[in-house]
Design an enzyme around this catalytic site. Structure first.
Site, PDB file in Angstrom:
ATOM      1  N   GLY A  72      11.344  11.355  56.894  1.00  0.00           N
ATOM      2  CA  GLY A  72      11.665  12.514  57.727  1.00  0.00           C
ATOM      3  C   GLY A  72      11.266  13.820  57.060  1.00  0.00           C
TER       4      GLY A  72
ATOM      5  CD  GLU B 233       9.772   7.096  57.440  1.00  0.00           C
ATOM      6  OE1 GLU B 233       8.801   6.815  56.708  1.00  0.00           O
ATOM      7  OE2 GLU B 233       9.984   8.234  57.883  1.00  0.00           O
TER       8      GLU B 233
HETATM    9  N1  3HC Z   1      19.323   9.308  52.112  1.00  0.00           N
HETATM   10  C1  3HC Z   1      20.509   9.284  51.472  1.00  0.00           C
HETATM   11  N2  3HC Z   1      20.622   9.193  50.135  1.00  0.00           N
HETATM   12  C2  3HC Z   1      19.501   9.136  49.422  1.00  0.00           C
HETATM   13  C3  3HC Z   1      18.228   9.170  50.026  1.00  0.00           C
HETATM   14  C4  3HC Z   1      18.169   9.265  51.441  1.00  0.00           C
HETATM   15  N3  3HC Z   1      17.000   9.310  52.087  1.00  0.00           N
HETATM   16  N4  3HC Z   1      17.300   9.087  49.067  1.00  0.00           N
HETATM   17  C5  3HC Z   1      17.958   9.025  47.903  1.00  0.00           C
HETATM   18  N5  3HC Z   1      19.279   9.060  48.110  1.00  0.00           N
HETATM   19  C6  3HC Z   1      20.346   9.039  47.093  1.00  0.00           C
HETATM   20  C7  3HC Z   1      20.397   7.735  46.330  1.00  0.00           C
HETATM   21  O1  3HC Z   1      21.188   6.779  46.992  1.00  0.00           O
HETATM   22  C8  3HC Z   1      20.984   8.162  45.008  1.00  0.00           C
HETATM   23  O2  3HC Z   1      22.381   8.299  45.203  1.00  0.00           O
HETATM   24  P1  3HC Z   1      23.392   7.963  44.010  1.00  0.00           P
HETATM   25  O3  3HC Z   1      23.035   8.917  42.912  1.00  0.00           O
HETATM   26  O4  3HC Z   1      24.710   8.180  44.623  1.00  0.00           O
HETATM   27  O5  3HC Z   1      23.127   6.539  43.642  1.00  0.00           O
HETATM   28  C9  3HC Z   1      20.429   9.568  44.818  1.00  0.00           C
HETATM   29  O6  3HC Z   1      20.006  10.010  46.118  1.00  0.00           O
HETATM   30  C10 3HC Z   1      19.241   9.633  43.895  1.00  0.00           C
HETATM   31  O7  3HC Z   1      18.289   8.673  44.303  1.00  0.00           O
HETATM   32  P2  3HC Z   1      17.474   7.793  43.249  1.00  0.00           P
HETATM   33  O8  3HC Z   1      18.396   7.196  42.262  1.00  0.00           O
HETATM   34  O9  3HC Z   1      16.603   6.899  44.023  1.00  0.00           O
HETATM   35  O10 3HC Z   1      16.646   8.950  42.519  1.00  0.00           O
HETATM   36  P3  3HC Z   1      15.157   8.968  42.018  1.00  0.00           P
HETATM   37  O11 3HC Z   1      14.961  10.307  41.442  1.00  0.00           O
HETATM   38  O12 3HC Z   1      14.843   7.757  41.205  1.00  0.00           O
HETATM   39  O13 3HC Z   1      14.245   8.844  43.341  1.00  0.00           O
HETATM   40  C11 3HC Z   1      13.546   9.353  45.590  1.00  0.00           C
HETATM   41  C12 3HC Z   1      14.265   9.852  44.315  1.00  0.00           C
HETATM   42  C13 3HC Z   1      12.067   9.105  45.271  1.00  0.00           C
HETATM   43  C14 3HC Z   1      13.681  10.416  46.636  1.00  0.00           C
HETATM   44  C15 3HC Z   1      14.179   8.017  46.038  1.00  0.00           C
HETATM   45  O14 3HC Z   1      15.568   8.200  46.116  1.00  0.00           O
HETATM   46  C16 3HC Z   1      13.727   7.515  47.385  1.00  0.00           C
HETATM   47  O15 3HC Z   1      12.679   6.899  47.484  1.00  0.00           O
HETATM   48  N6  3HC Z   1      14.538   7.753  48.428  1.00  0.00           N
HETATM   49  C17 3HC Z   1      14.332   7.195  49.738  1.00  0.00           C
HETATM   50  C18 3HC Z   1      13.308   7.940  50.515  1.00  0.00           C
HETATM   51  C19 3HC Z   1      13.178   7.333  51.882  1.00  0.00           C
HETATM   52  O16 3HC Z   1      13.164   6.144  52.083  1.00  0.00           O
HETATM   53  N7  3HC Z   1      13.047   8.213  52.883  1.00  0.00           N
HETATM   54  C20 3HC Z   1      12.907   7.780  54.241  1.00  0.00           C
HETATM   55  C21 3HC Z   1      14.255   7.732  54.886  1.00  0.00           C
HETATM   56  S1  3HC Z   1      14.194   7.051  56.505  1.00  0.00           S
HETATM   57  C22 3HC Z   1      13.637   8.299  57.474  1.00  0.00           C
HETATM   58  O17 3HC Z   1      13.331   9.360  56.985  1.00  0.00           O
HETATM   59  C23 3HC Z   1      13.587   8.002  58.944  1.00  0.00           C
HETATM   60  C24 3HC Z   1      12.869   9.082  59.721  1.00  0.00           C
HETATM   61  O18 3HC Z   1      11.548   8.729  59.918  1.00  0.00           O
HETATM   62  C25 3HC Z   1      13.502   9.288  61.092  1.00  0.00           C
END
Ligand code: 3HC
Length: 687
Positions: free
Chosen positions: A104, A127
């Site tokens: 997003g 995603e």
């Molecule tokens: N939503 C909620 N929480 C999230 C999040 C998200 N998208 N991404 C990360 N977090 C949280 C983690 O759960 C973690 O929480 P915690 O400290 O309580 O355990 C904290 O943020 C830190 O995350 P990481 O430990 O993974 O930190 P890193 O620095 O290693 O990595 C990152 C950061 C690269 C941003 C990694 O967290 C990541 O890949 N996040 C997911 C990104 C993702 O998948 N985004 C797509 C979401 S779906 C979407 O957007 C749908 C849309 O198209 C409608």
């Protein structure tokens, strides 16, 4: 709650700033704030351009996954509306990207009219890894901005691209070093008068006249990776739609596909797993003020396959390694294999030649055991035998510096017994790497009765540094992973005698989504591992195979026959041995159904997992799932054995086990926790 979105003006540029740690996820409050800020920009005659930027470590890293499945996810404005409103802004909007613009977050950036980025930023649509597709116009805008091939790869694999690559394909307009917001404001000043305003949704130039073979070629090259997963195909379909339909129609199709995925079991499992993986890094009961020990040099004892693989993890992370062997030949061979592995990775583009040299330059191979005295962490990877391990730890105790962590890579043995052979059991921990150790992501961190909290914390943090996913396990035979493998293996063997074939059992596992079945795995690992080595002592089917040197792939024969290219085929010899053995043991042979294979091999794993939890050998059910996904290739779209059992229904699992109980005796006994949970309707991983 404070508003995560703030605005400030710099001349006639409105800066919209998000502050929603840790990753600026697009929670309901952020979405609401963004829309309000865009409305403010529209209403203010003194504003001629807008910059959207984020504070903290990153630009928006995506939708807030923690909101999924809760009413907050549906709280207005939802993301598709937010991005449409940004794009519709009558004043040019510039996204200022640093860190990771993901999901997003990238969709927000795509709805902005221009994008500037820090050169270290990463942009992606992950995603698919959550069982989804970009659901806020991403599959329709990305190909229009970055081109179809790039969008296809990004959406279907979830792999992000770097800012430079993003600039080359048109996704980023300008790379800026230094003060990002200041540069973004300057850029906004440059473009504020440009009309008509450039909108991604209105572009057709990059999605017209696309040769449909692009999609076929992509699938041909990547189809295998997607086996069993729902989301990659839907991502591909959505990007294809971008080449076939106008934006307004495409985005409706995207929404429909998104909702289909979101309501499916795979997305739930993959989203569950996203948090499971992050939770695994946390140790519940260590004091908050615990500080990790400093690890500047690592020692590894044994330069065999395991020791070499373990060493490579540290070398790749820039941590010097002293590796010790008993003889020069074994030492040279070990170092040679490491170099060869690095070079073949370099040939595949995973390392540059300079990185290979840098890593190998950090290796100190030696025959001098005393050289380990300079190491802060010493990992033994010697022969799996308690007496040998005790001897090694006794020696280490005498030479290791005070405060050094002494680790065993044992996959089964009792860490407390090993620790007792030293005068410092608080410094002893199990670090169970999985083979090949330089590739497999899992690290079981085995916590002995006396392991100090700072030793555990150091192990967990070090795991992250070497890009492993660590899970804490207690001391029990086989820890979490191998302990659960045992009942599966026992029943799989019995099933052969009762009438199943290795091919049938393996097929059921592969169709379930495992990379290979129990017999393919045995052939790969070596049927003779742990065998007593007496060809005249034949007490089991395995003894019978080992006695005629059917030791697996390395001998060209195991449960299967192998040709010179290691391609397996069913073995008539094995079939004969099975039938003979069954007759001798008086086992009645019958037709075995695939369902029975599931109930006899997968359900007992859930039962064993429940026992592990009951005994406190895992901190939480989700840790068990992390072990199985990263250590054994359990399909992530089924979440791991415990999540899968929950999704199937625990009463179904218990009923299946009861149906098979008689046949599994005396090897099987019920976990009380499993029975209790099935009875009271609770779950392992939720509720
Ligand atoms: N939503 C909620 N929480 C999230 C999040 C998200 N998208 N991404 C990360 N977090 C949280 C983690 O759960 C973690 O929480 P915690 O400290 O309580 O355990 C904290 O943020 C830190 O995350 P990481 O430990 O993974 O930190 P890193 O620095 O290693 O990595 C990152 C950061 C690269 C941003 C990694 O967290 C990541 O890949 N996040 C997911 C990104 C993702 O998948 N985004 C797509 C979401 S779906 C979407 O957007 C749908 C849309 O198209 C409608």
């Amino acid at each position: 709650m404070t508003n995560p979105i703030s605005t400030r003006k710099h001349g006639d540029v409105l800066i919209i700033l998000s502050n929603n740690p840790p990753v600026n996820a697009l929670s309901a409050a952020v979405r609401e704030g963004l829309v309000a800020a865009i409305e403010q920009a529209e209403a203010d005659d003194g504003v001629n351009a807008v910059v959207i930027a984020c504070e903290g470590q990153t630009f928006f890293a995506g939708a807030d996954v923690a909101e999924f499945g809760t009413p907050k996810a549906f709280q207005q404005p939802m993301l598709p509306q937010v991005v449409d409103q940004i794009e519709a802004c009558t004043k040019p909007v510039v996204a200022a990207i640093h860190g990771t613009a993901l999901g997003g977050g990238l969709e927000v950036a795509l709805s902005c009219h221009y994008r500037v980025a820090d050169p270290t930023a990463k942009l992606g649509t992950p995603e698919v890894k959550l069982g989804l597709l970009p659901g806020a116009g991403g599959t329709q805008r990305l190909p229009r901005v970055a081109g179809v091939e790039k969008a296809l790869r990004m959406c279907a694999t979830g792999a992000p691209i770097g800012a430079r690559e993003a600039q080359e394909c048109g996704l980023v307009d300008r790379l800026v070093e230094g003060d990002l917001i200041q540069h973004a404001v300057a850029y906004a000043e440059e473009v504020k008068g440009v009309r008509p305003i450039r909108k991604a949704s209105e572009r057709q130039d990059r999605v017209e006249n696309i040769d449909p073979s692009v999609f076929d070629e992509f699938l041909k090259a990547n189809g295998r990776k997607f086996r069993g997963f729902d989301a990659p195909m839907k991502n591909i379909e959505a990007v294809r739609i971008a080449t076939q339909k106008p934006y307004a129609e495409g985005v409706l199709d995207e929404r429909k596909l998104f909702m289909e995925l979101m309501s499916g079991g795979q997305a739930k499992a993959q989203q569950y797993f996203f948090f499971a993986e992050r939770k695994a890094a946390k140790i519940d009961d260590i004091p908050e003020d615990t500080r990790p020990r400093d690890i500047k040099r690592v020692g590894v004892i044994g330069a065999g396959t395991m020791g070499g693989g373990i060493s490579m993890n540290f070398l790749s992370a820039g941590i010097p390694v002293t590796i010790v062997e008993m003889g020069q030949e074994a030492l040279d061979r070990g170092a040679g294999v490491m170099r060869k592995n690095y070079e073949s990775s370099a040939a595949r583009g995973r390392f540059t030649p300079e990185q290979v040299e840098r890593a190998m330059g950090l290796l100190n191979p030696t025959l001098d055991f005393d050289a380990l005295a300079e190491c802060d962490l010493i990992i033994e990877a010697v022969y799996e035998n308690m007496d040998v391990k005790k001897e090694v730890f006794g020696r280490l105790d005498k030479i290791a510096k005070p405060g050094a962590i002494l680790a065993s890579n044992t996959s089964y043995l009792n860490i407390d017994e090993i620790a007792a052979s030293t005068s410092r059991p608080q410094d002893v921990v199990g670090l169970h790497f999985f083979s090949p150790a330089n590739v497999m992501k899992l690290l079981e961190v085995v916590r002995g009765a006396k392991t100090a909290p700072d030793v555990l914390l150091t192990a967990m943090q070090l795991a992250k540094r070497i890009k492993k996913v660590a899970v804490v396990a207690g001391v029990c035979h086989g820890f979490i992973g191998n302990r659960m493998l045992m009942p599966r293996q026992v029943e799989a063997m019995k099933l052969l005698l009762e009438g199943a074939t290795p091919e049938q059992v393996d097929r059921v596992h592969v169709e379930f989504g495992m990379p290979m079945g129990p017999f393919q795995m045995a052939d790969l690992a070596g049927v003779d591992i742990g065998w007593h080595r007496d060809p005249n002592r034949i007490e089991s089917l395995r003894d019978a195979l080992c006695s005629i040197e059917r030791w697996g792939q390395k001998k060209g024969a195991g449960f299967y026959d192998y040709d010179e290219k290691r391609r397996p085929s069913p073995s008539p010899v094995v079939q004969e041995i099975i039938e003979k053995f069954a007759a001798e043991k008086g086992v009645e042979r019958r037709e075995i159904t695939d369902q029975e294979i599931v109930e006899r091999t997968l359900y007992p794993m859930v039962n064993e997992g429940a026992k592990i939890l009951e005994e406190g050998m895992a901190q939480r059910a989700s840790d068990i799932d992390v072990v199985w996904v990263y250590g054994y290739g359990w399909p992530v779209y089924r979440g791991g054995p415990m999540h899968w059992a929950d999704a199937e229904g625990l009463t179904k699992i218990v009923d299946g086990l009861k149906r098979q109980e008689e046949r599994m005796k005396p090897d099987f006994s019920f976990s009380k926790l499993l029975l209790d949970k099935a009875a009271d309707g609770s779950k392992f991983t939720r509720g």
